[in-house]
Design a protein around this motif. Sequence first.
Motif, PDB file in Angstrom:
ATOM      1  N   GLN A   1      -3.589  -4.358   7.196  1.00 49.77           N
ATOM      2  CA  GLN A   1      -3.222  -3.010   6.767  1.00 49.77           C
ATOM      3  C   GLN A   1      -1.829  -2.626   7.265  1.00 49.77           C
ATOM      4  O   GLN A   1      -1.103  -1.921   6.569  1.00 49.77           O
ATOM      5  CB  GLN A   1      -4.260  -1.997   7.248  1.00 49.77           C
ATOM      6  CG  GLN A   1      -5.565  -2.122   6.512  1.00 49.77           C
ATOM      7  CD  GLN A   1      -6.551  -1.036   6.889  1.00 49.77           C
ATOM      8  OE1 GLN A   1      -6.324  -0.238   7.788  1.00 49.77           O
ATOM      9  NE2 GLN A   1      -7.671  -1.000   6.178  1.00 49.77           N
TER      10      GLN A   1
ATOM     11  N   GLU B   1      -3.670   8.369   5.319  1.00 48.94           N
ATOM     12  CA  GLU B   1      -3.963   6.933   5.306  1.00 48.94           C
ATOM     13  C   GLU B   1      -3.065   6.178   6.289  1.00 48.94           C
ATOM     14  O   GLU B   1      -3.537   5.352   7.073  1.00 48.94           O
ATOM     15  CB  GLU B   1      -3.770   6.406   3.887  1.00 48.94           C
ATOM     16  CG  GLU B   1      -4.170   4.984   3.684  1.00 48.94           C
ATOM     17  CD  GLU B   1      -4.040   4.563   2.220  1.00 48.94           C
ATOM     18  OE1 GLU B   1      -4.595   3.506   1.896  1.00 48.94           O
ATOM     19  OE2 GLU B   1      -3.391   5.268   1.420  1.00 48.94           O
TER      20      GLU B   1
ATOM     21  N   ARG C   1       0.872  -1.182   0.000  1.00 51.72           N
ATOM     22  CA  ARG C   1       0.000   0.000   0.000  1.00 51.72           C
ATOM     23  C   ARG C   1       0.905   1.227   0.000  1.00 51.72           C
ATOM     24  O   ARG C   1       1.601   1.484   0.976  1.00 51.72           O
ATOM     25  CB  ARG C   1      -0.878   0.003   1.246  1.00 51.72           C
ATOM     26  CG  ARG C   1      -1.826   1.182   1.316  1.00 51.72           C
ATOM     27  CD  ARG C   1      -2.602   1.163   2.608  1.00 51.72           C
ATOM     28  NE  ARG C   1      -3.479   0.012   2.680  1.00 51.72           N
ATOM     29  CZ  ARG C   1      -4.783   0.077   2.899  1.00 51.72           C
ATOM     30  NH1 ARG C   1      -5.369   1.217   3.087  1.00 51.72           N
ATOM     31  NH2 ARG C   1      -5.502  -1.022   2.966  1.00 51.72           N
TER      32      ARG C   1
ATOM     33  N   GLY D   1       4.487  -1.470   1.423  1.00 52.18           N
ATOM     34  CA  GLY D   1       4.448  -0.312   0.535  1.00 52.18           C
ATOM     35  C   GLY D   1       5.634   0.614   0.737  1.00 52.18           C
ATOM     36  O   GLY D   1       6.304   1.016  -0.223  1.00 52.18           O
TER      37      GLY D   1
ATOM     38  N   ARG E   1      -1.414   9.875   1.400  1.00 55.27           N
ATOM     39  CA  ARG E   1      -0.656   8.762   1.970  1.00 55.27           C
ATOM     40  C   ARG E   1      -0.433   8.977   3.473  1.00 55.27           C
ATOM     41  O   ARG E   1      -0.633   8.068   4.273  1.00 55.27           O
ATOM     42  CB  ARG E   1       0.675   8.608   1.241  1.00 55.27           C
ATOM     43  CG  ARG E   1       1.479   7.413   1.688  1.00 55.27           C
ATOM     44  CD  ARG E   1       2.706   7.200   0.817  1.00 55.27           C
ATOM     45  NE  ARG E   1       3.669   8.277   0.890  1.00 55.27           N
ATOM     46  CZ  ARG E   1       3.995   9.093  -0.120  1.00 55.27           C
ATOM     47  NH1 ARG E   1       3.423   8.945  -1.303  1.00 55.27           N
ATOM     48  NH2 ARG E   1       4.894  10.040   0.037  1.00 55.27           N
TER      49      ARG E   1
ATOM     50  N   ASN F   1       0.328   5.090  -1.633  1.00 50.77           N
ATOM     51  CA  ASN F   1      -0.392   6.092  -2.412  1.00 50.77           C
ATOM     52  C   ASN F   1       0.617   7.111  -2.940  1.00 50.77           C
ATOM     53  O   ASN F   1       1.439   7.622  -2.181  1.00 50.77           O
ATOM     54  CB  ASN F   1      -1.432   6.767  -1.506  1.00 50.77           C
ATOM     55  CG  ASN F   1      -2.368   7.682  -2.256  1.00 50.77           C
ATOM     56  OD1 ASN F   1      -1.970   8.357  -3.194  1.00 50.77           O
ATOM     57  ND2 ASN F   1      -3.613   7.709  -1.818  1.00 50.77           N
TER      58      ASN F   1
ATOM     59  N   GLU G   1       0.426  -4.264   4.743  1.00 53.53           N
ATOM     60  CA  GLU G   1       0.341  -3.540   3.471  1.00 53.53           C
ATOM     61  C   GLU G   1       1.179  -2.259   3.524  1.00 53.53           C
ATOM     62  O   GLU G   1       1.916  -1.948   2.588  1.00 53.53           O
ATOM     63  CB  GLU G   1      -1.113  -3.178   3.160  1.00 53.53           C
ATOM     64  CG  GLU G   1      -1.992  -4.338   2.790  1.00 53.53           C
ATOM     65  CD  GLU G   1      -3.453  -3.945   2.672  1.00 53.53           C
ATOM     66  OE1 GLU G   1      -4.213  -4.757   2.106  1.00 53.53           O
ATOM     67  OE2 GLU G   1      -3.859  -2.856   3.130  1.00 53.53           O
TER      68      GLU G   1
END
Length: 161
Positions: A101, A89, A78, A108, A86, A80, A104
């Motif tokens: 999450q 989030e 994840r 990321g 980002r 962004n 993720e």
Amino acid sequence: MYQVNDVIVYDNRGVYKICGIGSLEFLSKEKSYYTLQSLEDSKAIIYIPTDKQDKLCQLISEEQAVYWLSEIPNIPDRYNSNPKERDKEYSRILQSRDCMQWIEMLKGIRGEKKHRKSNGRNLNVHDESNLRKIEKRISVEFSAALRVSQEEVEERIDKML
């Protein structure tokens, strides 16, 4: 109500062991408190009123930790591309109890770090800070659940990435 010797997460600030429940001698109020000792720093003791239990939550189980570690290769990353979105989030994820999450986010930011490094660049300050926070969050909680060192959790994660 939690019991003495329960291991809990306090307000997403870390993992603690409940060392005592009761009134505090140094306060004049007759109010009941949890005495929490940090698993990261045994000298760190905090006192939380028992009527503020909503700030406490159960540690993930050993089975959950094993499951999430084994799922790392299957979980997407994840990241962004919009830095403001980002950051919002990632802030929300850091406050959550959602292991998927967390992973993720970890994948990321680590993926972006690797990409930037290959181009001779570094992560921005926010991403570097968020990476440290999520790595600590995962290693502290998973190490407590698995009853292993944080370093061992980090090594397991590195092998899976």
